[in-house]
Design a protein around this motif. Structure first.
Motif, PDB file in Angstrom:
ATOM      1  N   LEU A  82      -2.572   8.520  -3.893  1.00 55.77           N
ATOM      2  CA  LEU A  82      -2.001   8.723  -2.569  1.00 55.77           C
ATOM      3  C   LEU A  82      -0.868   7.737  -2.325  1.00 55.77           C
ATOM      4  N   LEU A  87      -0.218   3.941   9.004  1.00 56.51           N
ATOM      5  CA  LEU A  87       0.225   4.482   7.727  1.00 56.51           C
ATOM      6  C   LEU A  87       0.261   5.989   7.782  1.00 56.51           C
ATOM      7  N   THR A  88       1.344   6.552   7.268  1.00 57.93           N
ATOM      8  CA  THR A  88       1.453   7.996   7.101  1.00 57.93           C
ATOM      9  C   THR A  88       1.247   8.306   5.630  1.00 57.93           C
ATOM     10  N   PHE A  89       0.265   9.145   5.324  1.00 59.28           N
ATOM     11  CA  PHE A  89      -0.084   9.444   3.941  1.00 59.28           C
ATOM     12  C   PHE A  89       0.526  10.765   3.490  1.00 59.28           C
ATOM     13  N   GLY A  90       0.818  10.813   2.193  1.00 61.64           N
ATOM     14  CA  GLY A  90       1.154  12.073   1.566  1.00 61.64           C
ATOM     15  C   GLY A  90      -0.108  12.843   1.205  1.00 61.64           C
ATOM     16  N   ALA A  91       0.087  14.056   0.673  1.00 58.57           N
ATOM     17  CA  ALA A  91      -1.047  14.914   0.331  1.00 58.57           C
ATOM     18  C   ALA A  91      -1.698  14.502  -0.985  1.00 58.57           C
ATOM     19  N   GLY A  92      -1.039  13.656  -1.747  1.00 65.00           N
ATOM     20  CA  GLY A  92      -1.641  13.148  -2.969  1.00 65.00           C
ATOM     21  C   GLY A  92      -1.221  13.898  -4.215  1.00 65.00           C
TER      22      GLY A  92
END
Lengths: 119, 113
Positions: A90, A108-113
């Motif tokens: 991630l 924190l803004t996460f990506g989809a992985g």
């Protein structure tokens, strides 16, 4: 644009391969993160970049090599991985320094992985 | 140092009934607290955050959480569960000093029809 984009979504590689994971954001965030997540576990911090400089390395093996070529991009270069490195990787970003503060602080803004399988 | 404990690894509810996911934290400084949700094979989505403003925080999809300093708790609630709420939920603490996050072990929410 309020997204963190990760590519590829899935990656299968052999133990002798060299591959890279890519992460991109256009929110003006100056802190970017790599996390590793095994099944049914919380994410584990690997690396933190702040203003394009590596600020935290959580004792990650050298077969993982991060790179932050500019403020929007974060790469994770992979070489000679082991099957136990198979996981969801991630990427996340956060406003840092003068951009932080107020209601956005520390979010924190996460990506989809990127789902990595090492054979 | 900071830590977070999610008291239940799994919570099962029926659709339409209330949801309670429990979280306790410890922090040497004034904490920022978050709940993130992760659907299967997806990234983490921020549900809500507490950053020393109002102690009752409203988030997306009808979720809310109350910061109780005396109990060092930040429990997540929703009045009526929906099938789409089935996911893993992480309670997270961050303090200004470290600017990194400490995750709880997660609570899997199961919603039955």
């Amino acid at each position: 644009d309020t997204e963190v984009t990760q590519t590829p979504k899935h990656l299968v590689m052999g133990m002798t391969n060299k591959k890279s994971l890519k992460c991109e954001q256009h929110m003006g965030h100056r802190a970017m993160y790599w996390y590793k997540q095994k099944a049914k576990k919380p994410p584990e911090l690997m690396f933190v970049y702040s203003y394009e400089k590596l600020s935290i390395n959580e004792s990650v093996p050298s077969r993982f090599s991060p790179e932050c070529p500019n403020s929007s991009l974060l790469n994770l270069h992979l070489h000679a991985l082991q099957p136990e490195d198979s996981a969801l990787y991630l990427c996340a970003s956060r406003a840092a320094g003068e951009l932080a503060g107020g209601s956005g602080a520390n979010v924190l803004t996460f990506g989809a992985g990127s789902r990595l399988t090492v054979l | 140092a900071q830590s977070v404990t999610q008291l239940d690894s799994h919570v099962s509810v029926s659709e339409g009934t209330p949801v309670l996911l429990r979280c306790n934290y410890s922090s040497s400084y004034s904490p920022s607290l978050f709940w993130y949700v992760q659907h299967p094979n997806k990234g983490l989505q921020l549900l809500l955050k507490y950053t020393s403003a109002a102690t009752l925080v409203k988030g997306i999809n009808g979720f809310e959480a109350e910061f109780k300093k005396s109990e060092t708790s930040f429990h997540l609630t929703k009045p009526s569960a929906h099938m789409s709420d089935a996911a893993e939920y992480f309670c997270v603490v961050s303090d200004e000093r470290y600017s990194t996050l400490t995750f709880g072990k997660g609570t899997m929410l199961l919603v039955s029809p």
